[in-house]
Design an enzyme around this catalytic site. Structure first.
Site, short mmCIF file in Angstrom:
data_model
loop_
_atom_site.label_atom_id
_atom_site.label_comp_id
_atom_site.label_asym_id
_atom_site.label_seq_id
_atom_site.Cartn_x
_atom_site.Cartn_y
_atom_site.Cartn_z
N HIS A 263 53.73 -57.29 -10.74
CA HIS A 263 53.70 -57.06 -9.38
C HIS A 263 54.07 -56.64 -8.07
O HIS A 263 53.19 -58.79 -7.65
CB HIS A 263 54.36 -55.52 -9.76
N HIS A 304 60.72 -64.54 -10.96
CA HIS A 304 61.07 -63.54 -10.27
C HIS A 304 62.83 -63.27 -11.56
O HIS A 304 63.00 -63.27 -11.56
CB HIS A 304 61.71 -63.44 -8.93
N ASP A 362 54.11 -63.66 -3.44
CA ASP A 362 52.33 -63.10 -3.62
C ASP A 362 52.16 -64.88 -4.04
O ASP A 362 50.78 -64.66 -3.64
CB ASP A 362 52.46 -62.48 -5.17
C1 SDX Z 1 56.92 -58.87 -7.09
O1 SDX Z 1 60.93 -56.96 -8.13
C2 SDX Z 1 60.97 -56.90 -7.24
O2 SDX Z 1 61.32 -57.60 -6.01
C3 SDX Z 1 59.01 -57.53 -7.49
C4 SDX Z 1 58.54 -58.03 -5.61
C5 SDX Z 1 58.95 -57.27 -4.73
O3 SDX Z 1 59.14 -57.79 -3.54
O4 SDX Z 1 58.84 -55.99 -4.92
O5 SDX Z 1 59.66 -59.78 -5.73
C6 SDX Z 1 57.15 -58.06 -5.78
O6 SDX Z 1 56.12 -58.22 -7.88
C7 SDX Z 1 56.65 -60.67 -7.29
C8 SDX Z 1 56.41 -61.20 -8.62
C9 SDX Z 1 55.22 -60.99 -8.54
N1 SDX Z 1 54.75 -61.40 -10.37
C10 SDX Z 1 53.85 -62.39 -10.03
O7 SDX Z 1 53.25 -63.29 -9.35
C11 SDX Z 1 53.12 -62.12 -11.96
C12 SDX Z 1 54.00 -63.65 -12.76
N2 SDX Z 1 55.63 -63.19 -12.81
C13 SDX Z 1 56.44 -63.44 -14.19
O8 SDX Z 1 54.95 -62.42 -14.88
C14 SDX Z 1 57.65 -62.99 -14.18
O9 SDX Z 1 58.01 -63.99 -13.75
C15 SDX Z 1 57.88 -61.65 -13.44
C16 SDX Z 1 57.21 -60.39 -14.61
C17 SDX Z 1 57.42 -61.82 -12.03
C18 SDX Z 1 59.42 -62.04 -13.79
O10 SDX Z 1 59.88 -61.48 -15.16
P1 SDX Z 1 60.94 -61.26 -15.92
O11 SDX Z 1 62.17 -61.13 -15.24
O12 SDX Z 1 61.06 -60.28 -16.96
O13 SDX Z 1 60.75 -63.33 -16.95
P2 SDX Z 1 60.60 -63.30 -18.38
O14 SDX Z 1 58.50 -62.35 -17.87
O15 SDX Z 1 61.19 -62.38 -18.79
O16 SDX Z 1 59.66 -64.80 -18.30
C19 SDX Z 1 61.54 -65.79 -18.44
C20 SDX Z 1 60.58 -66.43 -19.22
C21 SDX Z 1 59.23 -65.93 -21.11
O17 SDX Z 1 59.78 -67.38 -21.27
P3 SDX Z 1 60.52 -68.06 -22.46
O18 SDX Z 1 60.48 -66.64 -23.53
O19 SDX Z 1 62.00 -67.74 -22.26
O20 SDX Z 1 59.79 -68.51 -23.49
O21 SDX Z 1 60.04 -67.28 -18.63
C22 SDX Z 1 58.59 -67.19 -18.93
C23 SDX Z 1 58.15 -66.47 -19.44
O22 SDX Z 1 57.27 -66.16 -20.16
N3 SDX Z 1 58.13 -67.27 -17.17
C24 SDX Z 1 56.37 -67.60 -16.54
C25 SDX Z 1 55.92 -67.53 -16.24
N4 SDX Z 1 57.07 -66.09 -15.40
C26 SDX Z 1 58.17 -65.87 -16.57
N5 SDX Z 1 55.99 -68.68 -17.61
C27 SDX Z 1 54.47 -68.78 -17.26
N6 SDX Z 1 54.23 -68.14 -15.98
C28 SDX Z 1 55.26 -67.39 -14.66
N7 SDX Z 1 54.85 -66.86 -13.97
#
Ligand code: SDX
Length: 423
Positions: A263, A304, A362
């Protein structure tokens, strides 16, 4: 009354569920009746679950739209300022000049830090993490104000909002100066919000000048972080608030939730990731590890839950970053270069394209904060300062519109029943 209905048929038995239409966005199916028929819904991580009604922020993840009370983030970033957006989030409209001046004066009146907060801060070692310190300081505010809180009184709720918006940036700046073992600099009533924050963090004395470009960039960074619908930390604030808890305790819980690298902690994690990659030649290798499901690495600042397009805030931050670099006369920044190369490779990689993973707020915020001279450990604290008005506006909206205590159920998969073995 809902015009539309959804019919659910299970084992030949059908149930009609009301369908409601929002002012914009997907229709919602009201599943509350299911419990009376012996069913729960199952949605870990709440991908398809609406937890509340809200009129504060609207996001369209596919179109990359973010609006606060109907105003686009692009227009607000261009023409407004952080304090005006605080007012907009809290009161639902843009202030008149007089309303804005009164709001600003009310905040200035609360820009004092009492001795109890200085005692709490002084108890931390110089290497304590600033986010843990901020959790404690806002927690201390919950103890200090507890006896005068009346969440049923709108004026009392607004006073709480003013206090938090006034004091949290000062506490954030004091946290940095504490870990750097520096004297505290108090806010200057003649400086704007963003300028004052940089002043309290970096000035040598009360009259140190702050560049107007950097002050504007700081104000815009706060503005871009102000609210974001029902993200994890805002949902935490609402859940804690649904128990009628002390509002300062609710905000302290929001700070704790924001800290996680999935997050708000991602801005700090982006810089750690770029440092781990180390060299542009290693980007592809890191990307392969981030794509490997057995490897915990992610491209931090990418992906996201809602945005399946470019995060509109990331676009504005990129422009802001240019302004900061030009103002600081920094031609090229190796960290930025690395980030831009990483973004280019990722956006052309099948894995990221098919999963619709784009840079989020971020990805660039950390690089700008680094250029502003803010230490990495303070990046998520900057997010706290920006998000405080959103948290307290969402809490206030919930309290003022009626709510039930949040109490999700579960799908139990443990042992059904066992007798205690008699010896
Ligand atoms: C913020 O919600 C909000 O509004 C938050 C925010 C706000 O203003 O409050 O916008 C602020 O928190 C932004 C997000 C910051 N976090 C990151 O940048 C961390 C990296 N991102 C990931 O951890 C992820 O993208 C999340 C946590 C942000 C979202 O996760 P989801 O929606 O649960 O998606 P998921 O984990 O189910 O991913 C779907 C697929 C998966 O692969 P498969 O299982 O389909 O093979 O995408 C992949 C994931 O492995 N994936 C990534 C990835 N993000 C998702 N793979 C590599 N790198 C990434 N960053």
């Amino acid at each position: 009354m809902a015009e539309k209905k959804a019919r659910l048929t299970i084992d030949g038995e059908s149930i009609d569920l009301p369908v409601y239409s929002p002012s914009v966005g997907p229709d919602v199916v009201d599943v509350a009746r299911l419990i009376s028929l012996g069913y729960f819904t199952y949605d870990p991580g709440y991908l398809s679950t609406v937890s509340c009604e809200s009129a504060i922020t609207y996001i369209d993840g596919d179109a990359g739209i973010l609006r606060h009370r109907g105003y686009s983030i692009e227009q607000l970033a261009e023409h407004s300022n952080f304090l005006e957006v605080c007012y907009l989030l809290l009161y639902g409209k843009l202030p008149t000049d007089e309303e804005f001046s009164n709001f600003q004066s009310a905040i200035q009146l609360e820009q004092t830090i009492e001795d109890y907060l200085i005692s709490v801060l002084s108890g931390f070692s110089r290497d304590a993490h600033p986010m843990g310190i901020m959790c404690s300081l806002v927690g201390a505010m919950s103890a200090h104000y507890h006896n005068e809180i009346d969440i049923t009184d709108i004026e009392n709720r607004h006073k709480t909002a003013i206090r938090l918006i006034a004091k949290i940036p000062i506490l954030a700046a004091m946290t940095l100066r504490h870990i750097r073992n520096q004297e505290f600099i108090m806010p200057d009533p003649n400086r704007g919000y963003g300028e004052n924050f940089l002043h309290m963090m970096f000035s040598e004395n009360d009259s140190s000048p702050i560049s107007s470009v950097l002050a504007r960039a700081m104000d815009r960074i706060f503005l871009l972080h102000a609210d974001h619908e029902q993200n994890a930390s805002t949902s935490t604030v609402r859940l804690v608030g649904s128990t009628d808890a002390n509002p300062y305790a609710c905000i302290a819980s929001g700070i704790a939730a924001l800290w996680g690298p999935s997050h708000g902690g991602a801005n700090e994690a982006v810089l750690q990731m770029l440092k781990e990659i180390g060299d542009r030649s290693k980007i592809s290798e890191y990307l392969e590890r981030a794509k490997d499901p057995s490897d915990p690495r992610r491209i931090m600042g990418f992906g996201h839950r809602v945005y399946k397009n470019y995060d509109p805030r990331a676009k504005v931050l990129q422009e802001t970053y240019r302004e900061v670099l030009d103002s600081l006369d920094i031609e090229s920044d190796p960290t930025l270069q690395m980030a831009q190369d990483l973004e280019k490779v990722a956006l052309n990689d099948e894995y990221f394209v098919e999963r619709r993973l784009y840079p989020n707020v971020d990805f660039y915020s950390g690089i700008i904060l680094k250029a502003l001279g803010i230490p990495t450990s303070m990046f998520t604290v900057i997010f706290v300062v920006g998000r405080t008005p959103g948290w307290i506006a969402q809490w206030n909206e919930m309290i003022s519109h009626g709510y039930k205590i949040g109490r999700p159920r579960q799908m139990y998969t443990g042992d059904v029943i066992r007798d205690y073995p008699l010896k």
